[in-house]
Motif scaffolding. Structure first.
Motif, PDB file in Angstrom:
ATOM      1  N   ALA A 109       9.896  10.673 -16.488  1.00  0.00           N
ATOM      2  CA  ALA A 109       9.850   9.534 -15.773  1.00  0.00           C
ATOM      3  C   ALA A 109       9.518   9.472 -14.179  1.00  0.00           C
ATOM      4  N   PRO A 110       8.626   8.712 -13.789  1.00  0.00           N
ATOM      5  CA  PRO A 110       8.522   8.831 -12.288  1.00  0.00           C
ATOM      6  C   PRO A 110       9.863   8.406 -11.534  1.00  0.00           C
ATOM      7  N   ILE A 111      10.006   9.019 -10.376  1.00  0.00           N
ATOM      8  CA  ILE A 111      11.195   8.738  -9.550  1.00  0.00           C
ATOM      9  C   ILE A 111      10.944   7.933  -8.369  1.00  0.00           C
ATOM     10  N   LEU A 161       1.780   5.383  -7.631  1.00  0.00           N
ATOM     11  CA  LEU A 161       0.542   5.294  -8.627  1.00  0.00           C
ATOM     12  C   LEU A 161       0.353   6.951  -8.679  1.00  0.00           C
ATOM     13  N   PRO A 162       0.412   7.984  -8.186  1.00  0.00           N
ATOM     14  CA  PRO A 162       0.431   9.328  -8.357  1.00  0.00           C
ATOM     15  C   PRO A 162       1.065   9.647  -9.361  1.00  0.00           C
ATOM     16  N   TYR A 172       2.325  11.095 -14.880  1.00  0.00           N
ATOM     17  CA  TYR A 172       2.747  10.873 -16.166  1.00  0.00           C
ATOM     18  C   TYR A 172       1.988  11.013 -17.224  1.00  0.00           C
ATOM     19  N   LEU A 173       0.762  10.077 -17.130  1.00  0.00           N
ATOM     20  CA  LEU A 173      -0.057  10.088 -18.222  1.00  0.00           C
ATOM     21  C   LEU A 173      -0.848  11.206 -18.629  1.00  0.00           C
ATOM     22  N   ALA A 186       1.010  -1.126   0.063  1.00  0.00           N
ATOM     23  CA  ALA A 186       0.043  -0.028   0.077  1.00  0.00           C
ATOM     24  C   ALA A 186       0.836   1.454  -0.068  1.00  0.00           C
ATOM     25  N   ILE A 187       2.013   1.346   0.738  1.00  0.00           N
ATOM     26  CA  ILE A 187       2.951   2.356   0.709  1.00  0.00           C
ATOM     27  C   ILE A 187       3.363   2.691  -0.552  1.00  0.00           C
ATOM     28  N   VAL A 188       4.057   1.430  -1.116  1.00  0.00           N
ATOM     29  CA  VAL A 188       4.750   1.637  -2.644  1.00  0.00           C
ATOM     30  C   VAL A 188       3.513   2.293  -3.803  1.00  0.00           C
TER      31      VAL A 188
END
Length: 220
Positions: free
Chosen positions: A117-119, A100-101, A106-107, A93-95
């Motif tokens: 790119a996500p960090i 997810l945000p 990104y989208l 859940a923490i990950v």
């Protein structure tokens, strides 16, 4: 005798796995080995001290029943330390909250050509892996000590065969902890393979979409 021999035979597999993974990890990630054994040893020591205190204080009887408010607290701690599924759900859940945000951002940003790119991807994966490893190591230490104390203290409903079963389970959990770390540390090779696969022209449409979603960023 047959049960004893069967248990000894079954215990050889996790012991071999522990030896193999420790041997591999010691070459480049020796701190991982120290970390796993520390969590295991810490839980084992705490479990022994709490079990000893609980019996002397009659918080736990020879049937393994908890009594009083202190017993309720110990029961909760015991169940929490063995709740592998709950720990995985919490870490997962923490990950998800972290990543997810960023994926959604990104989208949505990509529609305007501003995607980046996500960090924290690597950090999130490391957090999840170590959360799993810690849970398995702690559970292994608890399962080793509490049933051992119960059998040596002649608790009711605790047979030698049950004790052997818990020892085998403890071995399997710590072996699984080392196996998870071994697989995680060897993901670099898998990543390079996946990168070469991604370079194949069959995935060119995906690369085109990625470039389009970050077109404004590349112009700056």
């Amino acid at each position: 005798m047959n049960t004893l021999l069967s248990t000894i035979a079954l215990s050889l597999a996790p012991l071999a796995l522990i030896w193999i993974t420790n041997n591999q990890l010691s070459r480049t990630h020796h701190s991982d080995i120290r970390g796993v054994w520390y969590f295991f040893s810490l839980s084992a020591v705490i479990s022994f001290l709490l079990t000893l205190w609980a019996r002397k204080s009659e918080v736990v009887d020879t049937h393994g029943e908890f009594h009083g408010q202190a017993g309720n607290v110990l029961s909760f701690l015991l169940q929490s330390s063995l709740d592998v599924k709950g720990s995985l759900l919490l870490c997962g859940a923490i990950v998800v909250v972290i990543l997810l945000p960023q994926v959604l951002s990104y989208l949505f940003s990509g529609l305007a050509g501003c995607a980046s790119a996500p960090i924290f991807v690597q950090g999130s994966l490391s957090f999840f892996v170590w959360g799993l490893v810690k849970t398995l190591s702690v559970a292994s230490g608890v399962i080793l000590i509490v049933p051992s104390y119960a059998w040596l203290d002649s608790w009711s409903d605790w047979s030698f065969h049950q004790y052997l079963g818990t020892l085998l389970l403890s071995e399997m959990l710590i072996a699984l902890a080392f196996s998870v770390l071994f697989l995680y540390r060897n993901m670099e090779g898998a990543s390079s393979v996946l990168n070469r696969i991604y370079q194949h022209r069959a995935f060119q449409p995906l690369e085109t979409i990625r470039q389009w979603m970050s077109r404004r960023v590349r112009q700056q």
